[in-house]
Design a protein around this motif. Structure first.
Motif, PDB file in Angstrom:
ATOM      1  N   LYS A   5      21.479  -8.852   8.995  1.00 38.21           N
ATOM      2  CA  LYS A   5      21.756  -7.438   8.736  1.00 38.21           C
ATOM      3  C   LYS A   5      23.023  -7.016   9.461  1.00 38.21           C
ATOM      4  N   GLY A 179      21.133  -2.040   2.608  1.00 36.22           N
ATOM      5  CA  GLY A 179      20.053  -1.569   3.462  1.00 36.22           C
ATOM      6  C   GLY A 179      19.729  -0.139   3.100  1.00 36.22           C
ATOM      7  N   SER A 197      18.366   0.547   7.763  1.00 34.04           N
ATOM      8  CA  SER A 197      18.773  -0.778   7.255  1.00 34.04           C
ATOM      9  C   SER A 197      18.132  -1.942   8.015  1.00 34.04           C
ATOM     10  N   ALA A 201      16.039  -5.031   6.194  1.00 30.74           N
ATOM     11  CA  ALA A 201      16.182  -6.460   6.485  1.00 30.74           C
ATOM     12  C   ALA A 201      14.814  -7.069   6.792  1.00 30.74           C
ATOM     13  N   ILE A 215      20.077  -9.338  13.420  1.00 31.13           N
ATOM     14  CA  ILE A 215      20.850  -8.121  13.198  1.00 31.13           C
ATOM     15  C   ILE A 215      22.073  -8.181  14.110  1.00 31.13           C
TER      16      ILE A 215
END
Ligand code: ADP
Ligand code: ASP
Ligand code: MG
Length: 413
Positions: A5, A179, A197, A201, A215
């Motif tokens: 992400k 996202g 977002s 993910a 992330i």
């Protein structure tokens, strides 16, 4: 399958997008699904569009500003930006036509149809750019995958349908998708709540049984405090799912609170890493020790309101009265971050995302005496020690509560 992400900070400008490309080359991108947010502060700018639209101000000017910002980024990225610029313009023309034709007074519905553009356009630009430099990828419209109810702005995921859709995705390849957004049963766009977002993910990670999720952030990982507000922070090398969900719940905004539950359910290893130093280990969130190193963790929540309700006739605040108060808070979409009661009073630290506090106070003022401290700060210290609270000045303190390893203090701003 791996899930990555990238948030707004990582794709905020052309340099950020080039950095994402370099990062992908360095860490690999095979069999990866990449979830991407809107660029920089685009969602805030689109919220302004909605505000101008409902207040009958010049929203078209605002749209043009957002469009220009994206076209400028595309011009920096592409030797020949004609195609991508046309695509961007078409996109914003559609948005303008939607608003011109719209008759719905439902602000939350309109909000979702407008703010989704940030993610749709950022992923388009990124996908086209990566393809142009040989990082071959497939752009997906996430609204074909993440299905939700129609609670616009805070939609609930329909896990069954979402899982069905995502499981159809071949587990080989490199996908780029948005996202934060999804679609309702009528295929209208919905959003999962601001900063959602990370959660998107996690939904993909859950539904693909991902081997890991990462992330990529502008910090080295999860620190023991937000470096914007605290000095001398330390990197947490490892945290358990339980610890991570607690930190996120209390307001450590580096991870969206809804992210942890789907990952924990399937014990999917989760990493928070730096997009500036992608080869550094960052923070690993997985089963095991709560926290390594074991240090106090500091969380600051701003824009809180401390409300004290007390009975007017010296009667007890009994469970039926508490139940009435909480129903009213729920109906006004006000969140309680801390509460403490005594015989005749109830103190609560409230978060009022939708500006409904006045209405709530009107709801309760016939029955209770109301005291209000507006705009206070809520500090939470997990794993506190004897010196942890020295960061807070005693004469600013309004309320203090300790539950096991968590100390919370409400202070004047
Ligand atoms: P993005 O939206 O780009 O994914 P966010 O801005 O939501 O990223 O999250 C990164 C930011 O979170 C950091 O810049 C930092 O200021 C903030 N933050 C809050 N708490 C922490 C924490 N405990 N550790 C690291 N960063 C934190
Ligand atoms: N773009 C959305 C926001 O700014 C979602 C996200 O970035 O996570 O809230
Ligand atoms: Mg964010």
């Amino acid at each position: 399958m791996k899930v990555f992400k990238f948030g707004g900070a990582s794709v905020k400008d052309a340099e950020g997008i080039r950095n994402v490309a370099n990062l992908l080359q360095a860490v690999g991108f095979q069999n990866t699904c990449m979830i991407v947010s809107a660029m920089g502060k685009t969602t805030n700018a689109l919220e302004e569009v909605v505000k101008h639209y409902f207040e009958k101000e010049d929203y078209v000017k605002k749209i043009n500003e957002v469009e220009k910002h994206h076209i400028d980024i595309a011009i920096e990225l592409f030797a020949d930006a004609a195609d991508v610029s046309n695509e961007i313009s078409q996109f914003f023309n559609d948005l303008t036509s939607f608003l011109r034709r719209n008759k719905s007074p439902n602000r939350s519905y309109v909000y979702d149809q407008v703010v989704c553009c940030g993610e749709l356009i950022s992923t388009k630009i990124l996908s086209m750019y990566l393809n142009s430099i040989g990082i071959v990828n497939e752009w997906l419209d996430v609204r074909d995958y993440i299905k939700t109810d129609d609670t616009y702005r805070e939609s609930k995921v329909d896990w069954k349908l979402t899982e069905e859709n995502i499981s159809k995705l071949p587990q080989v390849g490199f996908y780029i998708t948005q996202g934060f957004i999804g679609s309702d049963p009528n295929y209208f766009t919905t959003t999962l709540g601001r900063e959602g977002s990370d959660y998107s993910a996690a939904i993909f990670a859950y539904c693909t049984n991902a081997e890991s999720m990462t992330i990529w952030k502008d910090v080295p990982g999860v620190l023991n405090a937000d470096p914007r507000y605290f000095e001398e922070t330390e990197l947490l090398e490892h945290i358990s799912y339980e610890e991570a969900i607690e930190l996120a719940y209390y307001g450590a905004s580096v991870i969206h609170p809804k992210t942890l539950q789907p990952l924990q359910q399937k014990e999917i290893p989760f990493f928070v890493k730096s997009f500036i130093n992608p080869l550094e280990p960052g923070t690993a969130v997985k089963k095991g020790q709560p926290l390594i190193p074991k240090v106090p963790c500091f969380i600051l929540k701003k824009e809180q309101h401390l409300v004290r309700l007390s009975s007017k006739d010296f009667s007890f605040i009994t469970e039926d009265k508490l139940s009435g108060i909480f129903t009213k808070l729920y109906n006004r979409q006000i969140k309680v971050n801390l509460m403490q009661n005594s015989a005749i009073s109830l103190s609560m630290c409230l978060e009022d995302k939708y500006n409904h506090l006045e209405l709530f106070l009107q709801d309760v003022e016939t029955e209770f005496k109301v005291q209000l401290d507006r705009d206070v700060l809520l500090y939470t210290i997990r794993h506190f020690d004897v010196s942890s609270d020295t960061i807070i000045s005693k004469d600013q303190e309004l309320l203090r509560q300790t539950v096991r390893e968590t100390l919370q203090i409400v202070v004047k701003n």
